[in-house]
Design a protein around this motif. Sequence first.
Motif, PDB file in Angstrom:
ATOM      1  N   ASP A   1       7.691  -4.338  -3.952  1.00  0.00           N
ATOM      2  CA  ASP A   1       8.450  -5.182  -2.908  1.00  0.00           C
ATOM      3  C   ASP A   1       7.357  -6.347  -2.185  1.00  0.00           C
ATOM      4  O   ASP A   1       7.334  -6.535  -0.982  1.00  0.00           O
ATOM      5  CB  ASP A   1       8.860  -4.311  -1.727  1.00  0.00           C
ATOM      6  CG  ASP A   1       9.724  -3.462  -2.245  1.00  0.00           C
ATOM      7  OD1 ASP A   1      10.465  -3.220  -3.440  1.00  0.00           O
ATOM      8  OD2 ASP A   1       9.899  -1.990  -1.544  1.00  0.00           O
TER       9      ASP A   1
ATOM     10  N   ASP B   1       9.686  -9.163  -4.609  1.00  0.00           N
ATOM     11  CA  ASP B   1      10.685  -8.092  -3.956  1.00  0.00           C
ATOM     12  C   ASP B   1      12.218  -9.023  -4.406  1.00  0.00           C
ATOM     13  O   ASP B   1      12.209 -10.172  -4.521  1.00  0.00           O
ATOM     14  CB  ASP B   1      10.522  -8.069  -2.702  1.00  0.00           C
ATOM     15  CG  ASP B   1      11.457  -7.233  -1.977  1.00  0.00           C
ATOM     16  OD1 ASP B   1      11.375  -5.985  -2.398  1.00  0.00           O
ATOM     17  OD2 ASP B   1      12.662  -7.493  -1.312  1.00  0.00           O
TER      18      ASP B   1
ATOM     19  N   GLU C   1      11.525  -8.378  -9.771  1.00  0.00           N
ATOM     20  CA  GLU C   1      12.601  -7.601  -9.654  1.00  0.00           C
ATOM     21  C   GLU C   1      13.979  -7.802  -9.073  1.00  0.00           C
ATOM     22  O   GLU C   1      13.898  -8.772  -8.320  1.00  0.00           O
ATOM     23  CB  GLU C   1      12.245  -6.197  -8.857  1.00  0.00           C
ATOM     24  CG  GLU C   1      11.905  -6.202  -7.510  1.00  0.00           C
ATOM     25  CD  GLU C   1      11.220  -5.111  -6.865  1.00  0.00           C
ATOM     26  OE1 GLU C   1      11.277  -3.802  -7.579  1.00  0.00           O
ATOM     27  OE2 GLU C   1      11.114  -4.874  -5.538  1.00  0.00           O
TER      28      GLU C   1
HETATM   29 MG    MG Z   1      12.896  -2.943  -3.114  1.00  0.00          MG
END
Ligand code: MG
Length: 279
Positions: free
Chosen positions: A181, A203, A234
Motif C-alpha cells: 500500500d 497502492d 496493485e
Molecule cells: Mg491495499
Amino acid sequence: QAKENGANNYIRYSKEITGHVLNRLELENDLRDALTNHSIMVYYQPKYNSQSNRMIGAEALARWQHPKYGYIPPNIFIRIAEESQLIIELEREIIKIVFGQIRRWLDEGNQVPRTSINLSSVQFYRDDLIPFLQEALEIYQISSEYIEFELTESIILKDRINVNERFDELIDMGFELSIDDFGTGYSSLSYLHKLAINRLKIDKSFIDDYHENGEVIATIISLAKQLKLNVIAEGVETKDQIDFLSDLSCYDIQGYYFSPPLPVSEYERKLQTLRLSNL
Ligand code: MG
Ligand code: C2E
Ligand code: MG
Ligand code: MG
C-alpha cells in the motif's frame, strides 16, 4: 461479488453483511473459533509481468467463510484480529498453511513462484517472530527464497528504534520484503534508503484514479528506480492502466486484469500450466 475495499464501504459492511447486523464481539469470538477449528483459508492472487505475460509471484490472502454470515471481507476480520491480538495466531496460521502448501506443490513437481504473506506490525515486532519462522522453515522444509513478506508503512511510523534491525534479520534469513500500500502512509520518504527492502507496492487507490494520480505514480516509480527497488502496481483492472504503467516502465502487475485471488484448487491449475509452459 461484493466490493470490500475502501474506507467508505468499511462502515457499511461493519454494520451489515447480506442483511445481518454484525456484532463485533460475536465476530471476535467466532474468529477465535475459526482459528481453533483451522477453518481460515488462503487464496492466492497471481502477480504477472505484463511484458512477458508470465506469472512472477503470488500473494497469499486470508479468507474466512463465516458459518452463519458467509464471506467476511479481510478488511473487516483483520481489523478485528488486530484489535484483539488474534492477529498473532491468525498470521501464524496463514504462514503454516502457505509453507505447507508450497512444500506439497514442490513435492508434486511444480515450479512454485515466490509467494508473499502480509505481516501486521504487531507480528513484525514480536520477539518470537524470528524463532517462529526458523522453526516453520524447518518443519515444512522449504527455502526462505520462496517467501516474501508485505509490510505497511505503519511499521515505520511506529518509530521504533529496532525497525532496521528487524528488516535486516528477515533479509539475512533470505526472505524478500516489500512495502505494501505504498504511498498511503503519509510517511517521510527519507527512511526508505535505510531499510533493507526489495520492493514497493503502489497502492490500488492510486491505480484506480491513475489519471489524477499520474504524477504520484511516476514519482513512486522513479523513487524505486533511484533506490534500486523493484516496484509492482496493485489493483490493476484495465488495459489502459497496463499501458499507462508500461509507459513508466512498470511491468510488474497484480490485479483483476490478470487474475483475482484464487482458491487453492484453481491456483494449483495455474501452477500446473506454469510447469507445462516450461517443458
Ligand atoms: Mg491495499
Ligand atoms: P492487501 O495486502 O493490499 O491485498 C490486496 C487486496 O487488493 C486484496 O484484497 C485483493 O483481493 C485486492 N485486489 C487485488 N487486485 C485487485 C483488483 O484489481 N481490483 C480490486 N477491486 N481488488 C483487488 P483482500 O483479499 O480483500 O484483502 C484486503 C486486505 O486485508 C489486504 O490488502 C491486507 O491488508 C489484509 N489481509 C488479507 N490477508 C491478510 C493476512 O493474512 N494478514 C494480514 N495482516 N492482512 C491480511
Ligand atoms: Mg498485501
Ligand atoms: Mg496492498
